[in-house]
Design a protein around this motif. Structure first.
Motif, PDB file in Angstrom:
ATOM      1  N   THR A   1       0.924  -1.211  -0.053  1.00 38.78           N
ATOM      2  CA  THR A   1      -0.105   0.018  -0.029  1.00 38.78           C
ATOM      3  C   THR A   1       0.927   0.937  -0.027  1.00 38.78           C
ATOM      4  O   THR A   1       0.565   2.308  -0.700  1.00 38.78           O
ATOM      5  CB  THR A   1      -0.920   0.112   1.083  1.00 38.78           C
ATOM      6  N   ALA A   2       2.223   1.114   0.677  1.00 41.23           N
ATOM      7  CA  ALA A   2       2.827   2.351   0.732  1.00 41.23           C
ATOM      8  C   ALA A   2       3.329   2.637  -0.476  1.00 41.23           C
ATOM      9  O   ALA A   2       3.766   3.594  -0.956  1.00 41.23           O
ATOM     10  CB  ALA A   2       3.906   2.088   1.965  1.00 41.23           C
ATOM     11  N   LEU A   3       4.129   1.658  -1.269  1.00 41.00           N
ATOM     12  CA  LEU A   3       4.482   1.559  -2.353  1.00 41.00           C
ATOM     13  C   LEU A   3       3.599   2.247  -3.562  1.00 41.00           C
ATOM     14  O   LEU A   3       3.857   3.225  -4.368  1.00 41.00           O
ATOM     15  CB  LEU A   3       5.009   0.207  -2.935  1.00 41.00           C
ATOM     16  N   LEU A   4       2.302   1.679  -3.485  1.00 41.76           N
ATOM     17  CA  LEU A   4       1.347   2.038  -4.502  1.00 41.76           C
ATOM     18  C   LEU A   4       0.885   3.491  -4.444  1.00 41.76           C
ATOM     19  O   LEU A   4       0.370   4.156  -5.281  1.00 41.76           O
ATOM     20  CB  LEU A   4       0.196   1.147  -4.653  1.00 41.76           C
TER      21      LEU A   4
ATOM     22  N   VAL B   1       4.063  -3.759 -10.562  1.00 42.37           N
ATOM     23  CA  VAL B   1       5.165  -3.936  -9.531  1.00 42.37           C
ATOM     24  C   VAL B   1       6.055  -4.852 -10.010  1.00 42.37           C
ATOM     25  O   VAL B   1       5.705  -5.918 -10.341  1.00 42.37           O
ATOM     26  CB  VAL B   1       4.717  -4.223  -8.158  1.00 42.37           C
ATOM     27  N   ILE B   2       7.363  -4.512 -10.366  1.00 38.65           N
ATOM     28  CA  ILE B   2       8.200  -5.263 -10.734  1.00 38.65           C
ATOM     29  C   ILE B   2       9.383  -5.371  -9.788  1.00 38.65           C
ATOM     30  O   ILE B   2      10.021  -4.628  -8.951  1.00 38.65           O
ATOM     31  CB  ILE B   2       9.163  -4.472 -12.081  1.00 38.65           C
ATOM     32  N   ASN B   3       9.686  -6.995  -9.806  1.00 37.47           N
ATOM     33  CA  ASN B   3      10.804  -7.334  -9.026  1.00 37.47           C
ATOM     34  C   ASN B   3      12.378  -7.322  -9.589  1.00 37.47           C
ATOM     35  O   ASN B   3      12.267  -7.770 -10.742  1.00 37.47           O
ATOM     36  CB  ASN B   3      10.646  -8.917  -8.452  1.00 37.47           C
TER      37      ASN B   3
ATOM     38  N   ILE C   1       6.795   5.322  -0.426  1.00 37.17           N
ATOM     39  CA  ILE C   1       8.022   4.816  -0.425  1.00 37.17           C
ATOM     40  C   ILE C   1       8.344   4.769  -1.766  1.00 37.17           C
ATOM     41  O   ILE C   1       7.434   4.570  -2.786  1.00 37.17           O
ATOM     42  CB  ILE C   1       8.094   3.651   0.197  1.00 37.17           C
ATOM     43  N   ASP C   2       9.296   4.736  -2.257  1.00 37.91           N
ATOM     44  CA  ASP C   2      10.010   4.489  -3.559  1.00 37.91           C
ATOM     45  C   ASP C   2      10.427   2.940  -3.996  1.00 37.91           C
ATOM     46  O   ASP C   2      10.033   2.503  -5.043  1.00 37.91           O
ATOM     47  CB  ASP C   2      11.332   5.276  -3.913  1.00 37.91           C
TER      48      ASP C   2
END
Length: 331
Positions: A75-78, A104-106, A82-83
């Motif tokens: 949730t923080a990333l989306l 979202v890419i690994n 956060i980056d």
């Protein structure tokens, strides 16, 4: 007098030249916000990268936050809080399956096995998995990698987690250890250093390793949005290069040296325990020695998710895994 003027003029000229250069250097420092799913010795290479200045060498100023749980981290990333997220790869699959237009890419692996251990409330000298049948088992959050790996391993040993156990899954990630310490459950699945600390305090005893039982998995990786990789490719490359330096450092240094480097991130854990845990993770090959997330591990991950009934759909390796960056920095 003329000599003094010449010296003064020279000093002024040097100052004029140095100040813009310093400012220029300062401008080049890039801020990166990392959200880690939990604070664990399992992530030792990340803390080494911070402590040994590998991020600074790449011109990065890293802000690390512990976001406590895969759902909260994603949730923080989306939401751009956060980056970069350090979290289980399964979260990227969940986001993709929901139809995200910015997947979202690994891009950099940090760990390559499960990092949890089976802890018994009572000391067991000759443990066998059969002893879990009928027991109260305090598991991890449903749908998260720890729980899915836990179920995968249990089934491997002929135990149906939903039929043969009294399985508890409704405890929030951050409260699992406190719940066990306060008397909930006969067995629990815990990360380090909590598992070892409990053992030292007589609150529980490590009887098995889920990492050894489950095999190669992209258990925790650094990931970011596809748009971030496109817009800030150089920054992501610098970040990955710093992580690779740290992975190599961890691989070539002793548990004692690693423990000394990361002890500042575990104020409530004594140095002997940190060293013991690092040695345990090194011995079972938990720390990835390079940032490449391999296809075998990715497929194994989806097998584990499928076995747990949590895989929304199988996703091709190339769709959510970027190895170009990792391969590039390794050159």
């Amino acid at each position: 007098m003329k000599k003094w003027l010449k010296v003064s003029f020279s000093l002024v000229l040097i100052a004029i030249l140095i100040i813009p250069l310093a400012a220029c250097g300062k401008d080049k420092v890039q801020n990166i916000r990392i959200g880690e799913v939990t604070r664990s010795i399992f992530y030792a290479p990340q803390y080494v990268a911070l402590e040994k200045g590998f991020f600074e060498e790449e011109g990065l100023n890293v802000e690390l936050t512990t976001t406590a749980g895969g759902d909260k981290t994603m949730t923080a990333l989306l939401s751009d809080s956060i980056d970069i997220a350090l979290v289980g790869s399964e979260t990227s699959i969940y986001v993709y399956a929901q139809g995200s237009n910015d997947p979202v890419i690994n891009f950099a692996a940090l760990t390559q096995t499960d990092g949890t251990f089976l802890v018994s409330r009572e000391k067991i000298d000759n443990f066998s998995w059969e002893q879990l049948k009928g027991a109260i088992f305090l598991g991890q959050r449903k749908g998260g990698m720890p729980q899915m790996v836990g179920e995968f391993v249990l089934k491997k040993h002929g135990i149906d987690p939903h039929q043969d156990l009294d399985l508890i899954q409704n405890v929030d990630f951050a409260n699992i250890a406190p719940a066990f310490a306060s008397g909930t459950g006969e067995f629990v699945q815990l990360f380090e250093p909590t598992a070892s600390v409990f053992e030292q305090e007589g609150k529980g005893y490590i009887v098995a390793s889920f990492g050894e039982e489950s095999g190669n998995l992209p258990y925790t990786t650094f990931m970011t949005k596809e748009s971030t990789i496109k817009e800030k490719k150089e920054t992501v490359e610098k970040f990955t290069r710093a992580i690779y330096k740290a992975q190599q450092w961890v691989d070539t240094h002793s548990a004692e040296e690693i423990a000394d480097a990361i002890k500042g991130y575990f104020d409530n854990t004594n140095i002997e325990t940190i060293e013991m845990v690092v040695e345990r993770y090194k011995n079972q090959g938990s720390f990835a020695t390079n940032p490449i997330l391999n296809e075998e591990g990715w497929n194994n991950l989806q097998d584990v998710m499928e076995e747990a009934g949590e895989l929304p759909e199988r996703i091709d390796y190339e769709t959510l895994v970027n190895t170009k960056i990792a391969k590039g920095v390794m050159k």
